[in-house]
Design a protein around this motif. Sequence first.
Motif, PDB file in Angstrom:
ATOM      1  N   ALA A 205     -17.153 -16.760  10.379  1.00  0.00           N
ATOM      2  CA  ALA A 205     -16.700 -15.745  11.332  1.00  0.00           C
ATOM      3  C   ALA A 205     -15.196 -15.856  11.564  1.00  0.00           C
ATOM      4  O   ALA A 205     -14.494 -14.842  11.662  1.00  0.00           O
ATOM      5  CB  ALA A 205     -17.462 -15.894  12.653  1.00  0.00           C
ATOM      6  N   ARG A 206     -14.696 -17.083  11.647  1.00  0.00           N
ATOM      7  CA  ARG A 206     -13.264 -17.286  11.856  1.00  0.00           C
ATOM      8  C   ARG A 206     -12.451 -16.745  10.680  1.00  0.00           C
ATOM      9  O   ARG A 206     -11.404 -16.115  10.853  1.00  0.00           O
ATOM     10  CB  ARG A 206     -12.980 -18.782  12.051  1.00  0.00           C
ATOM     11  N   LEU A 207     -12.932 -16.982   9.474  1.00  0.00           N
ATOM     12  CA  LEU A 207     -12.224 -16.505   8.289  1.00  0.00           C
ATOM     13  C   LEU A 207     -12.198 -14.976   8.238  1.00  0.00           C
ATOM     14  O   LEU A 207     -11.155 -14.366   7.980  1.00  0.00           O
ATOM     15  CB  LEU A 207     -12.883 -17.056   7.030  1.00  0.00           C
ATOM     16  N   VAL A 246      -0.843 -21.324   2.539  1.00  0.00           N
ATOM     17  CA  VAL A 246      -0.066 -20.917   3.713  1.00  0.00           C
ATOM     18  C   VAL A 246      -0.858 -19.907   4.543  1.00  0.00           C
ATOM     19  O   VAL A 246      -0.919 -20.011   5.776  1.00  0.00           O
ATOM     20  CB  VAL A 246       1.294 -20.330   3.281  1.00  0.00           C
ATOM     21  N   LEU A 247      -1.486 -18.928   3.895  1.00  0.00           N
ATOM     22  CA  LEU A 247      -2.275 -17.944   4.619  1.00  0.00           C
ATOM     23  C   LEU A 247      -3.447 -18.601   5.349  1.00  0.00           C
ATOM     24  O   LEU A 247      -3.799 -18.215   6.463  1.00  0.00           O
ATOM     25  CB  LEU A 247      -2.794 -16.878   3.652  1.00  0.00           C
ATOM     26  N   GLY A 248      -4.042 -19.595   4.728  1.00  0.00           N
ATOM     27  CA  GLY A 248      -5.189 -20.263   5.323  1.00  0.00           C
ATOM     28  C   GLY A 248      -4.850 -21.159   6.498  1.00  0.00           C
ATOM     29  O   GLY A 248      -5.740 -21.641   7.203  1.00  0.00           O
ATOM     30  N   GLN A 249      -3.571 -21.369   6.734  1.00  0.00           N
ATOM     31  CA  GLN A 249      -3.143 -22.267   7.807  1.00  0.00           C
ATOM     32  C   GLN A 249      -3.546 -21.736   9.185  1.00  0.00           C
ATOM     33  O   GLN A 249      -3.730 -22.512  10.119  1.00  0.00           O
ATOM     34  CB  GLN A 249      -1.625 -22.475   7.734  1.00  0.00           C
ATOM     35  N   ASP A 250      -3.688 -20.442   9.322  1.00  0.00           N
ATOM     36  CA  ASP A 250      -4.086 -19.869  10.612  1.00  0.00           C
ATOM     37  C   ASP A 250      -5.580 -20.014  10.869  1.00  0.00           C
ATOM     38  O   ASP A 250      -6.036 -19.814  11.995  1.00  0.00           O
ATOM     39  CB  ASP A 250      -3.705 -18.386  10.668  1.00  0.00           C
ATOM     40  N   ILE A 272       0.920 -25.872  -4.480  1.00  0.00           N
ATOM     41  CA  ILE A 272       0.191 -26.619  -3.460  1.00  0.00           C
ATOM     42  C   ILE A 272      -1.213 -26.039  -3.379  1.00  0.00           C
ATOM     43  O   ILE A 272      -1.390 -24.818  -3.434  1.00  0.00           O
ATOM     44  CB  ILE A 272       0.897 -26.514  -2.101  1.00  0.00           C
ATOM     45  N   PHE A 273      -2.198 -26.879  -3.265  1.00  0.00           N
ATOM     46  CA  PHE A 273      -3.566 -26.411  -3.087  1.00  0.00           C
ATOM     47  C   PHE A 273      -4.163 -27.084  -1.865  1.00  0.00           C
ATOM     48  O   PHE A 273      -3.712 -28.156  -1.431  1.00  0.00           O
ATOM     49  CB  PHE A 273      -4.423 -26.724  -4.319  1.00  0.00           C
ATOM     50  N   ILE A 274      -5.195 -26.465  -1.321  1.00  0.00           N
ATOM     51  CA  ILE A 274      -5.941 -27.052  -0.217  1.00  0.00           C
ATOM     52  C   ILE A 274      -7.428 -26.767  -0.415  1.00  0.00           C
ATOM     53  O   ILE A 274      -7.806 -25.892  -1.198  1.00  0.00           O
ATOM     54  CB  ILE A 274      -5.499 -26.488   1.151  1.00  0.00           C
ATOM     55  N   ALA A 275      -8.244 -27.505   0.302  1.00  0.00           N
ATOM     56  CA  ALA A 275      -9.629 -27.114   0.504  1.00  0.00           C
ATOM     57  C   ALA A 275      -9.615 -26.249   1.762  1.00  0.00           C
ATOM     58  O   ALA A 275      -9.419 -26.753   2.865  1.00  0.00           O
ATOM     59  CB  ALA A 275     -10.524 -28.327   0.691  1.00  0.00           C
TER      60      ALA A 275
END
Length: 315
Positions: A205-207, A246-250, A272-275
């Motif tokens: 839901a947050r995403l 960067v977009l996923g940081q929020d 840079i990558f993230i999970a």
Amino acid sequence: MPSIDFADSRSTPAARRDFAWPTDPASAPGTISSGICHGTLGELIQGPYISDGAAHISLISLPVKKYSCMHFTHGERAGADNALATKTKCQQAIGHYLALHRKHLPPGTWNHDSELLEGKGMASSTADIVATIRCLDAIFGIESPGESISATLRAIERSDSVFLDTYALYLSGRQQVVQCFGSAPTFHACYIDEGNRIDTEKTGARLLALYQERLTPYTANLDNAVDAFLRGDLAAIAACATVSAVLGQDAIPKRNLGVLLKNQARYGADGIFIAHTGSLAGYLYIHKPGPTQMGALSSFFRGLGYQSRFVQTGF
């Protein structure tokens, strides 16, 4: 960007395509049947994909050669340490599989081993489920197609495309392949685990709310990533991974993303990558770092309070 059928999605690993199942799946006591599935280091891309007028959580996973293994020892009595006692999703997968194929599980006991950390964004639970399905295939002499595996996953959890042997744009809630890519880029990753555990099921839901707020930059980055995969442009793929982080940081912020961005050029990282729904973050390299560069990276991350890990990604 049309959806494609699983018949065209290379949904069966290459090693399995050339494998001949035994003509008699019945096994003598003590015989072991096994299934295995790779995991991920999070995602290269996560963001909205618009279909039927609605936004869906889509992703391009970053596969890694770390595995979940499920074993079944025929004829052995299950003890108190039965591996499935706490694996409720694997139990669900077994029930779904047996009902689908109208089979009964023979006597035996399950054992499980995994290199994938739980709650970190490595697709550990999905890999467990797929490894269980493949173990059942070995027990019964069946080879489950991609659409069958995705149907089982759809009934259990939102997940990713670890049952494929190719990079793909995948809708994690619908369990639907949108597009598979012919290019299979290999990256070298230096990453850390920030330590927290995240429940993927609670992040949906947050995403989706975030996607609605920032639909334009998300959509542009997804289009750029698909184009980069179609062209086989590794530098552009790594750049899109950085934008996605960067977009996923929020949504689920990474404590060290700022310092990773600040020092990316210093350590010569291509991206840079993230999970996105996990706790992993790190640098992507098109060319493997040498010993001196690896030492410098290890010192950098140790100074931040973390032990870095090095691994090759891809299939």
